[in-house]
Design a protein around this motif. Structure first.
Motif, PDB file in Angstrom:
ATOM      1  N   GLN A 182       0.820  -1.202   0.000  1.00 23.76           N
ATOM      2  CA  GLN A 182       0.000   0.000   0.000  1.00 23.76           C
ATOM      3  C   GLN A 182       0.860   1.261   0.000  1.00 23.76           C
ATOM      4  N   HIS A 183       2.099   1.131   0.414  1.00 22.81           N
ATOM      5  CA  HIS A 183       2.994   2.281   0.515  1.00 22.81           C
ATOM      6  C   HIS A 183       4.169   2.223  -0.447  1.00 22.81           C
ATOM      7  N   VAL A 184       4.531   1.027  -0.873  1.00 25.00           N
ATOM      8  CA  VAL A 184       5.720   0.836  -1.701  1.00 25.00           C
ATOM      9  C   VAL A 184       5.355  -0.005  -2.918  1.00 25.00           C
ATOM     10  N   SER A 185       5.787   0.427  -4.092  1.00 23.99           N
ATOM     11  CA  SER A 185       5.589  -0.362  -5.301  1.00 23.99           C
ATOM     12  C   SER A 185       6.595  -1.513  -5.296  1.00 23.99           C
ATOM     13  N   ALA A 245      -6.226   6.224  -6.911  1.00 26.84           N
ATOM     14  CA  ALA A 245      -5.248   6.334  -8.003  1.00 26.84           C
ATOM     15  C   ALA A 245      -4.070   5.382  -7.861  1.00 26.84           C
ATOM     16  N   LYS A 246      -3.891   4.780  -6.696  1.00 31.01           N
ATOM     17  CA  LYS A 246      -2.650   4.030  -6.444  1.00 31.01           C
ATOM     18  C   LYS A 246      -2.434   2.896  -7.446  1.00 31.01           C
ATOM     19  N   GLY A 247      -3.510   2.203  -7.835  1.00 30.21           N
ATOM     20  CA  GLY A 247      -3.354   1.106  -8.788  1.00 30.21           C
ATOM     21  C   GLY A 247      -2.839   1.580 -10.130  1.00 30.21           C
ATOM     22  N   ALA A 248      -3.428   2.651 -10.644  1.00 24.54           N
ATOM     23  CA  ALA A 248      -2.998   3.181 -11.937  1.00 24.54           C
ATOM     24  C   ALA A 248      -1.593   3.774 -11.847  1.00 24.54           C
ATOM     25  N   ILE A 249      -1.276   4.397 -10.726  1.00 19.76           N
ATOM     26  CA  ILE A 249       0.067   4.971 -10.556  1.00 19.76           C
ATOM     27  C   ILE A 249       1.110   3.865 -10.625  1.00 19.76           C
ATOM     28  N   ARG A 250       0.837   2.741  -9.966  1.00 18.51           N
ATOM     29  CA  ARG A 250       1.787   1.630  -9.979  1.00 18.51           C
ATOM     30  C   ARG A 250       1.911   1.010 -11.369  1.00 18.51           C
ATOM     31  N   SER A 251       0.764   0.728 -11.987  1.00 14.55           N
ATOM     32  CA  SER A 251       0.794   0.008 -13.264  1.00 14.55           C
ATOM     33  C   SER A 251       1.313   0.876 -14.407  1.00 14.55           C
ATOM     34  N   GLU A 252       0.968   2.163 -14.413  1.00 11.49           N
ATOM     35  CA  GLU A 252       1.378   3.057 -15.494  1.00 11.49           C
ATOM     36  C   GLU A 252       2.703   3.755 -15.203  1.00 11.49           C
ATOM     37  N   ARG A 253       3.149   3.677 -13.949  1.00  9.20           N
ATOM     38  CA  ARG A 253       4.358   4.377 -13.506  1.00  9.20           C
ATOM     39  C   ARG A 253       4.279   5.850 -13.881  1.00  9.20           C
ATOM     40  N   ALA A 254       3.106   6.426 -13.621  1.00 11.59           N
ATOM     41  CA  ALA A 254       2.874   7.838 -13.936  1.00 11.59           C
ATOM     42  C   ALA A 254       1.881   8.408 -12.946  1.00 11.59           C
ATOM     43  N   THR A 255       2.082   9.679 -12.613  1.00 13.47           N
ATOM     44  CA  THR A 255       1.195  10.384 -11.688  1.00 13.47           C
ATOM     45  C   THR A 255       0.837  11.730 -12.287  1.00 13.47           C
TER      46      THR A 255
END
Length: 653
Positions: free
Chosen positions: A25-28, A254-264
């Motif tokens: 939840q805190h670290v990719s 947003a955390k799921g998309a941030i991890r999978s897309e490596r974009a914020t």
């Protein structure tokens, strides 16, 4: 007063709480070999991942800063919780019912954690606000949402609510739910006046602000009524659970998309986050009443896995951060502040600004979802935006204005992190100014040299600079640790070298004893090898002490629920970090059969090395005793026995 938590229940929490999910939840986290995960450490600033998680062992360890432990210790460190509160938090997630000894029991009367009570108060408040959004009084809030293109489904998705007018509606509701006045004051949901506490949010549209875990920790509220003399947006004040410099609105979604897309995508307001998500840009977040700062950078980097290493897949790109700003002066100032933070990202940073100065919510309302997506596609590098903004402040039609613009823009180009890009942007700057490229390049070069800060190393554990430590990789085996502090020490000639094959064999042996307990316990041959080992089988003193702790914990055959934790207790606080590190050091196998065979071969190799040293000692004893003496004959007989055992071990290996 609450009693202590039953030890068996604590062990059950450690066993059942999914450490990879809690930390994830805190670290990719990404695969780091068989049965191991790794990511950027959340406890110190680093540019390459050295934070490892071993789910099978229930342990995590950072090979960069030396921190490590179990899932309880992670929550304690990450959320700043005392031990009991961390156990309670995880027990709730894992479905473990806790028993309290010494007559204690869970609940407000037994002193349950304030954090738990504050989270519960916010959960109740969020439900209350959502219910109130359907009331007749909340028509003004529903109109506000509808006018901006948000229907009922959107309001429900983002948890929008309404705080009714009046002084104590929420306060009275929370009191009826059993919350005390001290809890209300600590929550930030109420304000205090001469006549007591009253609702902080009144007559406003409300958005819940959630942690990455999904727990509500605060609210943002928008003014709706003309007679409201408060600020346009009002947020929860700083509390035990709400730190605005660490919070990003929408991060839970947003955390799921941030991890999978490596974009914020970083936008400026709650409605902008809603507009982006509804337009398919589900990695959008916003700050909550404060500027995007260093702590926000750390949160985003950890989720993206911002290591600066581009994926090697076809068509893939590195991590990126896109800022959206208004086109006015305030927006340009925000961009300048973000440029100062750019050096802390390894990701590429961009700016997406609408030519007409509209924000994502306004764009979506007027032109639809496609227009919001096009805004993001038109992004430009952050430093280009900042350079152009600096030029706009000067009259480029005059020589004086161009020289002044060059002096302003040259330091910006000189600070571009990627040195390979500096000459290219210097040439572009020359074109924008209408000046000779060579002259601009020289000015940029001088400005870059003046702007270079002193190179400093981030402090490691105990304040020791990490730069004093040698480069170390997890597959080199554990680095030497300070036996008094349990921290990584600078390697000197008198300390074991982690690349020494003997030291590596010792580290791997302890690693399999900690990680392959069940497989070892089921193999009589491997148990026999373990029984032959002793403290002097280890040349590194710390490793010998840890082996003693393993024996004191009952050895691999012991029926212990939390095996690594029991060994840590026996080893003591000074060596516990090293035990945790050994418990997460990646092993090449995780299937029981393969792991069991690997453990046997590693332990056999260690015993072989110990026999080699023992044989050398016996040969020395024979020489000192003299040929034909009883002592020499006894030593020779023991050498023969040991050599026979060595042949057996090499068959195992």
């Amino acid at each position: 007063m609450a009693g202590t938590i039953n030890r068996d229940d604590i062990a059950a929490v450690r066993e059942r709480a999914p450490i990879e999910e809690i930390i994830g939840q805190h670290v990719s986290l990404k695969s780091a070999g068989v049965g191991s995960l790794k990511g950027l450490c959340p406890f110190h600033d680093e540019r390459s991942p050295s934070f490892h998680v071993r789910p099978a062992a229930g342990r995590w360890h950072c090979f960069g800063c030396g921190e490590g432990g179990d899932v309880i210790e992670f929550v304690m460190r990450m959320d700043g919780l005392p031990f009991a509160e961390a156990v309670e938090y995880l027990a709730e997630r894992a479905g473990v019912t806790l028993r309290y000894e010494s007559g204690g029991r869970r609940g407000s009367e037994s002193g349950a954690s304030m954090r738990r009570r504050l989270l519960e108060a916010h959960r109740v408040a969020a439900e209350y606000f959502v219910e109130q959004l359907s009331s007749p009084e909340a028509q003004i809030a529903r109109d506000f949402l509808r006018d901006r293109g948000f229907d009922r489904e959107a309001a429900e998705h983002f948890g929008c609510g309404y705080a009714p007018q009046g002084w104590s509606h929420l306060t009275d509701h929370l009191r009826r739910k059993g919350f005390t006045e001290p809890e209300l004051k600590a929550s930030g949901l109420v304000s205090e006046g001469q006549r007591g506490v009253y609702d902080r949010f009144r007559g406003r549209l409300v958005w819940p602000i959630r942690e990455v875990t999904g727990d509500v920790i605060g609210f943002g509220a928008r003014r709706l009524h003309e007679d409201d003399q408060g600020p346009k947006y009002l947020n929860t004040p700083e509390t035990q659970i709400y730190k605005k410099s660490h919070v990003l609105y929408g991060l839970d979604l947003a955390k799921g998309a941030i991890r999978s897309e490596r974009a914020t995508v970083v936008v400026e307001g709650y409605t902008d986050v809603m507009a982006c998500h509804l337009a398919g840009i589900t990695n959008a977040v916003a700050t909550c009443g404060t500027a995007f700062g260093e702590d926000h950078v750390k949160v985003v980097r950890r989720l993206m896995g911002d290591t600066g290493q581009t994926q090697l897949k076809v068509g893939s790109t590195g991590a990126k951060v896109i800022f959206t700003f208004d086109g006015d002066e305030a927006g340009q100032n925000a961009a300048l502040k973000s440029f100062a933070l750019d050096q802390q990202f390894l990701a590429q940073t961009f700016v997406a600004v609408d030519p007409e100065g509209m924000d994502p919510c306004d764009i979506r309302q007027r032109d639809g979802d496609d227009a919001v997506r096009r805004l993001m596609e038109r992004r430009m590098p952050l430093f280009e935006f900042v350079i152009r903004a600096s030029l706009a402040a000067h009259d480029l039609e005059t020589p004086e204005g161009r020289i002044a613009a060059l002096r302003t823009a040259a330091p910006i180009v000189g600070q571009i992190r990627d040195r390979a890009l500096r000459p290219e942007y210097a040439r572009r700057l020359a074109g924008w100014l209408g000046m000779e490229p060579a002259d601009v390049l020289r000015t940029v070069s001088r400005a870059g040299e003046r702007a270079q800060p002193a190179q400093t190393q981030p402090a490691g554990p105990g304040g020791r600079p990490t730069g004093t430590q040698p480069a170390h990789r997890p597959d080199d085996g554990p680095p030497p640790m300070d036996p008094e502090t349990g921290q990584i020490m600078t390697v000197t000639a008198t300390r074991p070298n982690p690349r020494d094959p003997v030291v590596r064999a010792e580290a791997l042996s302890l690693g399999v004893l900690l990680q392959a307990k069940n497989e070892i316990a089921q193999d009589p041959m491997t148990l026999g090898i373990v029984a032959e080992l002793a403290r002097d089988s280890f040349t590194a003193p710390q490793y010998g002490q840890i082996f003693d702790a393993i024996v004191a914990a009952g050895g691999p055959a012991a029926a212990v629920a939390d095996w690594v934790g029991t060994v840590e207790e026996q080893a003591g606080p000074d060596l516990a970090p090293l035990v945790s590190q050994l418990a997460v050091t990646p092993l090449p196998h995780d299937k029981p059969a393969e792991l069991g065979h690997y453990a046997r071969s590693v332990l056999a190799r260690l015993l072989d090395l110990a026999i080699t040293r023992r044989t050398a000692d016996l040969r020395g004893r024979m020489q000192r005793a003299g040929a034909g003496t009883d002592a020499a004959q006894e030593a020779f007989a023991e050498i023969i026995r040991l050599e026979g055992r060595r042949r057996q071990l090499r068959e195992v290996e």
